[in-house]
Enzyme design. Sequence first.
Site, PDB file in Angstrom:
ATOM      1  N   GLY A   1       0.758  -1.241   0.000  1.00 28.03           N
ATOM      2  CA  GLY A   1       0.000   0.000   0.000  1.00 28.03           C
ATOM      3  C   GLY A   1       0.791   1.295   0.000  1.00 28.03           C
TER       4      GLY A   1
ATOM      5  CD  GLU B   1       1.247   0.477   6.953  1.00 22.11           C
ATOM      6  OE1 GLU B   1       1.075   0.661   5.734  1.00 22.11           O
ATOM      7  OE2 GLU B   1       0.753  -0.496   7.539  1.00 22.11           O
ATOM      8  CG  ASP B   2      -1.348   1.706   3.181  1.00 26.03           C
ATOM      9  OD1 ASP B   2      -1.143   1.392   4.381  1.00 26.03           O
ATOM     10  OD2 ASP B   2      -1.925   0.938   2.394  1.00 26.03           O
TER      11      ASP B   2
ATOM     12  CG  ASP C   1      -8.668   0.291   9.337  1.00 23.63           C
ATOM     13  OD1 ASP C   1      -9.496   1.166   9.567  1.00 23.63           O
ATOM     14  OD2 ASP C   1      -8.988  -0.866   9.001  1.00 23.63           O
TER      15      ASP C   1
ATOM     16  CE  LYS D   1     -10.477   3.920   6.664  1.00 18.29           C
ATOM     17  NZ  LYS D   1     -10.970   2.593   6.213  1.00 18.29           N
TER      18      LYS D   1
ATOM     19  CG  PHE E   1     -12.543   0.253   1.923  1.00 19.16           C
ATOM     20  CD1 PHE E   1     -11.857  -0.354   2.973  1.00 19.16           C
ATOM     21  CD2 PHE E   1     -12.115   0.028   0.625  1.00 19.16           C
ATOM     22  CE1 PHE E   1     -10.763  -1.183   2.729  1.00 19.16           C
ATOM     23  CE2 PHE E   1     -11.035  -0.813   0.375  1.00 19.16           C
ATOM     24  CZ  PHE E   1     -10.361  -1.414   1.429  1.00 19.16           C
ATOM     25  CB  VAL E   2      -9.997   5.706   1.152  1.00 20.06           C
ATOM     26  CG1 VAL E   2     -11.011   6.638   1.804  1.00 20.06           C
ATOM     27  CG2 VAL E   2      -8.932   5.297   2.159  1.00 20.06           C
TER      28      VAL E   2
ATOM     29  CG  ASP F   1      -5.506  -3.343  -2.121  1.00 20.89           C
ATOM     30  OD1 ASP F   1      -5.155  -2.906  -1.011  1.00 20.89           O
ATOM     31  OD2 ASP F   1      -5.868  -4.530  -2.293  1.00 20.89           O
TER      32      ASP F   1
ATOM     33  NE  ARG G   1      -1.995  -2.941  -4.250  1.00 24.00           N
ATOM     34  CZ  ARG G   1      -2.131  -3.058  -2.920  1.00 24.00           C
ATOM     35  NH1 ARG G   1      -2.046  -2.000  -2.154  1.00 24.00           N
ATOM     36  NH2 ARG G   1      -2.362  -4.231  -2.371  1.00 24.00           N
TER      37      ARG G   1
HETATM   38  P1  IMP Z   1      -4.570  -2.064  10.334  1.00 27.06           P
HETATM   39  O1  IMP Z   1      -3.602  -3.138  10.662  1.00 27.06           O
HETATM   40  O2  IMP Z   1      -5.996  -2.444  10.601  1.00 27.06           O
HETATM   41  O3  IMP Z   1      -4.209  -0.708  10.930  1.00 27.06           O
HETATM   42  O4  IMP Z   1      -4.616  -1.924   8.785  1.00 27.06           O
HETATM   43  C1  IMP Z   1      -3.655  -1.364   8.060  1.00 27.06           C
HETATM   44  C2  IMP Z   1      -3.729  -1.878   6.646  1.00 27.06           C
HETATM   45  O5  IMP Z   1      -5.069  -2.173   6.211  1.00 27.06           O
HETATM   46  C3  IMP Z   1      -3.265  -0.785   5.745  1.00 27.06           C
HETATM   47  O6  IMP Z   1      -1.876  -0.857   5.579  1.00 27.06           O
HETATM   48  C4  IMP Z   1      -4.038  -1.045   4.470  1.00 27.06           C
HETATM   49  O7  IMP Z   1      -3.323  -1.918   3.646  1.00 27.06           O
HETATM   50  C5  IMP Z   1      -5.312  -1.694   4.921  1.00 27.06           C
HETATM   51  N1  IMP Z   1      -6.429  -0.730   4.956  1.00 27.06           N
HETATM   52  C6  IMP Z   1      -7.029  -0.199   6.043  1.00 27.06           C
HETATM   53  N2  IMP Z   1      -8.017   0.653   5.722  1.00 27.06           N
HETATM   54  C7  IMP Z   1      -8.039   0.683   4.377  1.00 27.06           C
HETATM   55  C8  IMP Z   1      -8.848   1.409   3.409  1.00 27.06           C
HETATM   56  O8  IMP Z   1      -9.739   2.228   3.713  1.00 27.06           O
HETATM   57  N3  IMP Z   1      -8.557   1.167   2.121  1.00 27.06           N
HETATM   58  C9  IMP Z   1      -7.578   0.296   1.716  1.00 27.06           C
HETATM   59  N4  IMP Z   1      -6.810  -0.380   2.571  1.00 27.06           N
HETATM   60  C10 IMP Z   1      -7.039  -0.188   3.890  1.00 27.06           C
HETATM   61 MG    MG Z   2      -0.951  -1.802   3.769  1.00 29.73          MG
END
Ligand code: IMP
Ligand code: MG
Length: 177
Positions: A43, A97-98, A101, A129, A150-151, A157, A163
């Site tokens: 990402g 990081e992208d 979440d 987020k 969801f973005v 992606d 992407r």
């Molecule tokens: P976390 O471990 O839940 O914080 O998730 C992080 C990963 O989930 C990110 O690096 C993204 O790859 C993916 N992700 C979380 N939210 C989104 C979204 O809105 N769109 C796309 N990918 C997301």
């Molecule tokens: Mg990611």
Amino acid sequence: MINEIEKVLITKEELKERIAQLGQEIYNDYLDEPIFALCILRGSFVFFADLVRNIDKPVEVAFLHAASYFGGTESAGHVKIDEHMVDVTGKNLIIIEDIVDSGRTLAALKEQFKDKSPKSIKICTLLDKPDRRVVPVDVDYVGFVVPDEFVVGYGLDYDQKFRNLPYIGVLKREVYS
Ligand code: IMP
Ligand code: MG
């Protein structure tokens, strides 16, 4: 704008301007200290490439795969980090990081690296987020705070698609429901 996108949340121009500011901020914080920037694939690849070109000094780069999403829009609840070892000993590590979440990915990454003797660890994310946080994480640099939608685009992606979009957009619900 392509058909699957409900609306553009962050334009190409806004991304460019904010990433230039982040690069400057990082430059000012590290000054003469060397930087080791770690791109979390997949990402972050677009953000990473733009960000490092906005830090006006030599930056060492490395790449690592991490995944917590497996196809859908919900986190799988566990994080998979590839086995490939990145040597961070004595480095000023910045994890790029992208999006943050649930926070699980970054919590797992920080856990993985804290015993590897980096000189320092910081985290930089393009998007945050906060409404979705399950595990608390300290993030040092945030590009944009986004609502709980969801973005996709600019590296992010849905099911490995979108992407390549040059902006951050909200995906139409009918695409994933
Ligand atoms: P976390 O471990 O839940 O914080 O998730 C992080 C990963 O989930 C990110 O690096 C993204 O790859 C993916 N992700 C979380 N939210 C989104 C979204 O809105 N769109 C796309 N990918 C997301
Ligand atoms: Mg990611």
